[in-house]
Design a protein around this motif. Structure first.
Motif, PDB file in Angstrom:
ATOM      1  N   VAL A 123       1.038  -0.938   0.474  1.00 61.43           N
ATOM      2  CA  VAL A 123       0.139   0.041   0.035  1.00 61.43           C
ATOM      3  C   VAL A 123       0.547   0.943   0.141  1.00 61.43           C
ATOM      4  O   VAL A 123       0.143   2.124  -0.658  1.00 61.43           O
ATOM      5  N   ASN A 124       2.176   1.009   0.458  1.00 60.15           N
ATOM      6  CA  ASN A 124       2.748   2.044   1.074  1.00 60.15           C
ATOM      7  C   ASN A 124       3.525   2.508  -0.672  1.00 60.15           C
ATOM      8  O   ASN A 124       3.824   3.368  -0.886  1.00 60.15           O
ATOM      9  N   ASN A 125       3.821   1.646  -0.749  1.00 62.47           N
ATOM     10  CA  ASN A 125       4.723   1.770  -2.437  1.00 62.47           C
ATOM     11  C   ASN A 125       3.509   1.973  -3.736  1.00 62.47           C
ATOM     12  O   ASN A 125       4.293   2.310  -4.525  1.00 62.47           O
ATOM     13  N   LEU A 126       2.340   1.890  -3.431  1.00 59.56           N
ATOM     14  CA  LEU A 126       1.323   2.450  -4.303  1.00 59.56           C
ATOM     15  C   LEU A 126       1.006   3.537  -4.120  1.00 59.56           C
ATOM     16  O   LEU A 126       0.905   3.821  -5.076  1.00 59.56           O
ATOM     17  N   LYS A 127       1.270   4.006  -2.952  1.00 63.61           N
ATOM     18  CA  LYS A 127       1.428   5.572  -2.568  1.00 63.61           C
ATOM     19  C   LYS A 127       1.722   6.649  -3.210  1.00 63.61           C
ATOM     20  O   LYS A 127       2.016   7.193  -3.955  1.00 63.61           O
ATOM     21  N   LEU A 128       2.889   5.990  -3.184  1.00 60.97           N
ATOM     22  CA  LEU A 128       4.491   6.756  -3.717  1.00 60.97           C
ATOM     23  C   LEU A 128       4.412   6.508  -4.812  1.00 60.97           C
ATOM     24  O   LEU A 128       4.763   7.467  -5.733  1.00 60.97           O
ATOM     25  N   LYS A 129       4.517   5.435  -5.947  1.00 58.40           N
ATOM     26  CA  LYS A 129       3.768   5.116  -7.299  1.00 58.40           C
ATOM     27  C   LYS A 129       3.438   6.461  -7.812  1.00 58.40           C
ATOM     28  O   LYS A 129       2.873   7.147  -8.958  1.00 58.40           O
ATOM     29  N   TYR A 130       1.855   6.837  -7.167  1.00 58.27           N
ATOM     30  CA  TYR A 130       0.986   7.802  -7.602  1.00 58.27           C
ATOM     31  C   TYR A 130       1.526   8.883  -7.365  1.00 58.27           C
ATOM     32  O   TYR A 130       0.517   9.554  -8.230  1.00 58.27           O
ATOM     33  N   GLU A 131       2.026   9.021  -6.119  1.00 56.03           N
ATOM     34  CA  GLU A 131       2.824  10.433  -6.009  1.00 56.03           C
ATOM     35  C   GLU A 131       3.485  10.719  -7.315  1.00 56.03           C
ATOM     36  O   GLU A 131       3.612  12.323  -7.839  1.00 56.03           O
ATOM     37  N   ALA A 132       4.607   9.954  -7.762  1.00 56.10           N
ATOM     38  CA  ALA A 132       5.016   9.687  -8.463  1.00 56.10           C
ATOM     39  C   ALA A 132       4.608  10.582 -10.258  1.00 56.10           C
ATOM     40  O   ALA A 132       5.638  11.186 -10.602  1.00 56.10           O
ATOM     41  N   SER A 133       4.052   9.101 -10.431  1.00 56.99           N
ATOM     42  CA  SER A 133       3.179   9.511 -11.353  1.00 56.99           C
ATOM     43  C   SER A 133       2.220  11.213 -11.801  1.00 56.99           C
ATOM     44  O   SER A 133       2.791  11.514 -12.724  1.00 56.99           O
ATOM     45  N   THR A 134       1.960  10.778 -10.794  1.00 54.66           N
ATOM     46  CA  THR A 134       0.947  12.929 -10.834  1.00 54.66           C
ATOM     47  C   THR A 134       2.359  13.951 -10.647  1.00 54.66           C
ATOM     48  O   THR A 134       2.255  14.877 -11.755  1.00 54.66           O
ATOM     49  N   HIS A 135       3.140  13.805 -10.164  1.00 54.91           N
ATOM     50  CA  HIS A 135       4.422  14.653 -10.317  1.00 54.91           C
ATOM     51  C   HIS A 135       5.250  14.881 -11.352  1.00 54.91           C
ATOM     52  O   HIS A 135       4.841  15.686 -12.932  1.00 54.91           O
ATOM     53  N   ARG A 136       4.664  13.813 -11.960  1.00 57.76           N
ATOM     54  CA  ARG A 136       5.666  13.520 -13.642  1.00 57.76           C
ATOM     55  C   ARG A 136       5.090  13.824 -14.856  1.00 57.76           C
ATOM     56  O   ARG A 136       4.350  14.913 -15.377  1.00 57.76           O
TER      57      ARG A 136
END
Length: 661
Positions: free
Chosen positions: A379-392
């Protein structure tokens, strides 16, 4: 020689019935602007003026002729009269249309002719300047300016050839070649194989001409492509320098997104592996599995002996005790064998029991905690991926706003043009390579691109034809003449193009000083310096400058007749062109519409000496123009059955109809 337009008249044609007088006192006006709404017949009038000058109407088809009669009219005849002056002496061409016959007849009136002569018969000293290739240079519409810069066409080189009449040298070559060809045909006894050899010469001549034209087209296209590629590479390089920090952030964020995606995949794989073990989901599964193994052990499953042992024993002749099998014994053993497990089942049970022992050796509560920890990590890694994708995505949108998508298009276009350039270079190498590889005549010339080889085969074929027809000496002389002409043409074209380029650039500095542009060279078309495309205004300005430079050279003077001379040009460029026109030619005639007046009319009027300018406004008589007729001025008005012609600058400046109504 000085050629001037004095006027024209038309009756019974698609254009209005009108008499146009271009005279200003005793000479044609320096500048005449004829304002005609679209649909009034500007294109038809230009076509008729050209046809009167070059005699082309005699080749028109029935459809061509009928199309020049006014729609819905049924008149059987029409006529167009063009009045010229050649060195001050009158010359008149009349076109008489017979619509039912589908024919056009010419009549010519010139000094010393003794009156009206049937046919198109200009004086000999004028005829050579009324060639269609030449007339096309001083009577044209705005599209011709585009053609001059089109690398796929050869209008610029044709224009130079026409003005300096270099085509006469080509005509001499053709006459000499035709004369030799005729000599090969005028033989009382036709030698065997003559037709075959003549056809071979003809095919090779056609192929050589085709490949030469193809080579010239490729060279011109290659030059344009190289400029386009250089421009794209420079654009891409310049774009790459813009906001490097943003681009670096975007690249770094893409890497973070990639790492986060990898972490999600790793965490998900770990959770899936743990879920495949039931005891990690709930302790009830663990205790149940332990109980299952306990029951297997209590029942001594799987047995050490399997059903396969008894099935294999039944295939033997004797029992393991040595006693032979009888039917009763076999039947009993076969039934009892089914009470034992098969090898596959025994193997599965043994494996299951072993895994239960290994996996459940630790506390099931610990297994549950491990799964919970893994899920939390996922779940934590999914949050990090979502944040990275949004920023990108945010950075990507910012790059798009700054033209990054345009950069992608440039890169794709660059690759496409490089591929096109490579293909052309391959073709050119094949065209220009040595003919040494062609030792024998291949007969099928359509597959050959090598120009040297084709010319070698052509010369051999011509030699054979000359020998069989007894024209060897004449053919040698023809070949020598062609070589001399080719050298002369090449030198003349190179020198003329260079001189005209320099003169055009000098004038362009005056015309486009706000938006400078230079001609790099003139080959088949006009090639601009460091750019492949030009704005509409630049294109028209370059075209006007090029043509007026040509027409103003030497001792000859010609009028310049243009349809819509200022329509696509900006106000600033209109003014510069208008200033230049009176100095570039002795007579300028422009067909305009009301929207072209701004920045053009007043400027050209103010720069014309002694106000030597005529302003004519022509419109049809229709229900939509009835109110205009009621408000006509008292002077300078001429009316016919279907149109109104008004002379005067005041009316010209206030007229406000662009389309025929």
């Amino acid at each position: 020689m000085k050629l001037e337009l004095v006027g024209w008249s038309s009756r019974g044609l698609r254009c209005p019935d009108v008499d146009i007088d271009l005279m200003f006192d005793n000479n044609p006006a320096r500048v005449t602007l004829i304002q005609m709404p679209n649909g009034t017949g500007k294109t038809t009038t230009l076509k008729l003026i050209r046809a009167a000058m070059n005699g082309e109407a005699s080749t028109w088809t029935l459809e061509d002729i009928k199309s020049l009669r006014r729609p819905s009219e049924t008149n059987s005849e029409g006529n167009f009269i063009l009045k010229l002056r050649v060195d001050g002496r009158p010359l008149t061409f009349e076109l008489v249309f017979h619509f039912y016959e589908g024919k056009v007849y010419y009549r010519t009136t010139s000094p010393g002719s003794g009156g009206i002569i049937n046919g198109w018969n200009p004086p000999p000293n004028v005829r050579r300047f009324l060639d269609d290739r030449f007339v096309h240079l001083f009577i044209f519409d705005g599209e011709f300016a585009n053609d001059l810069l089109d690398s796929n066409l050869s209008e610029a080189s044709k224009a130079i050839d026409a003005l300096f009449q270099l085509y006469l040298l080509e005509d001499i070559k053709n006459i000499a070649e035709d004369d030799w060809q005729k000599s090969t045909k005028n033989k009382p006894n036709t030698p065997k194989g003559l037709t075959q050899k003549r056809n071979k010469v003809q095919k090779l001549d056609q192929r050589v001409r085709y490949i030469e034209n193809l080579r010239d087209k490729f060279v011109n296209s290659l030059s344009s492509l190289e400029t386009e590629i250089n421009e794209l590479e420079q654009k891409i390089q310049d774009k790459a320098k813009i906001d490097k920090n943003l681009r670096n952030d975007f690249i770094a964020q893409k890497e973070r997104e990639k790492d986060a995606t990898q972490q999600v995949e790793t965490s998900a794989a770990k959770v899936m592996n743990q879920i495949r073990k039931p005891h990690t989901l709930h302790r009830f599964f663990g205790s149940s599995l332990v109980e299952l193994k306990h029951q297997f052990d209590r029942l001594k499953l799987p047995e050490s002996t399997s059903s396969q042992f008894f099935e294999e024993l039944l295939e033997e002749e004797n029992c393991i005790c040595g006693r032979p099998w009888d039917e009763h014994s076999r039947e009993i053993l076969e039934k009892r064998a089914k009470l034992y497990l098969a090898d596959e089942a025994s193997g599965f049970l043994n494996s299951l029991k072993h895994k239960i022992s290994v996996e459940l050796s630790q506390d099931s509560n610990e297994s549950e905690k491990e799964l919970t920890t893994s899920i939390e990590q996922l779940v934590n890694n999914l949050k990090l991926k979502y944040e990275a994708s949004t920023h990108r995505r945010v950075l990507e949108e910012e790059l798009v706003k700054q033209g990054d998508e345009e950069l992608k298009e440039w890169q794709q276009s660059l690759q496409s043009k490089k591929g096109e350039k490579n293909k052309i270079e391959v073709q050119l190498r094949e065209i220009n390579r040595s003919y040494q590889s062609y030792r024998d005549d291949p007969q099928n010339y359509e597959i050959i691109l090598c120009l040297q080889a084709l010319k070698k085969f052509q010369n051999n074929a011509e030699d054979e034809l000359a020998e069989i027809t007894g024209t060897i000496e004449l053919h040698k002389r023809t070949r020598v003449l062609n070589k001399i002409i080719n050298v002369a043409l090449h030198k003349a074209r190179v020198n003329l193009r260079q001189v005209i380029t320099e003169e055009c650039n000098s004038k362009l500095q005056q015309v486009l000083y706000r938006d400078p542009i230079k001609i790099e060279k003139i080959e088949r078309s006009i090639k601009l310096l460091n750019q492949t495309n030009a704005s509409v205004g630049q294109t028209l300005s370059v075209g006007y400058t090029f043509l007026t430079t040509l027409l103003s050279r030497g001792q000859h003077q010609f009028p310049l007749v243009i349809d819509s001379p200022a329509n696509p040009i900006s106000l600033e460029v209109r003014r510069e062109i208008a200033k230049l026109i009176p100095s570039l030619c002795q007579q300028f005639i422009g067909f305009t519409i009301s929207s072209e007046r701004a920045g053009f009319t007043d400027t050209i009027y103010n720069n014309c000496s002694a106000g030597n300018t005529k302003f004519l406004t022509l419109f049809r008589k229709t229900s939509g123009t009835s109110k205009l007729i009621e408000l006509l001025p008292k002077h300078g008005v001429n009316q016919t059955s279907n149109c109104v012609l008004v002379e005067g600058k005041n009316y010209f400046d206030t007229f406000d109809i662009e389309e025929d109504v």
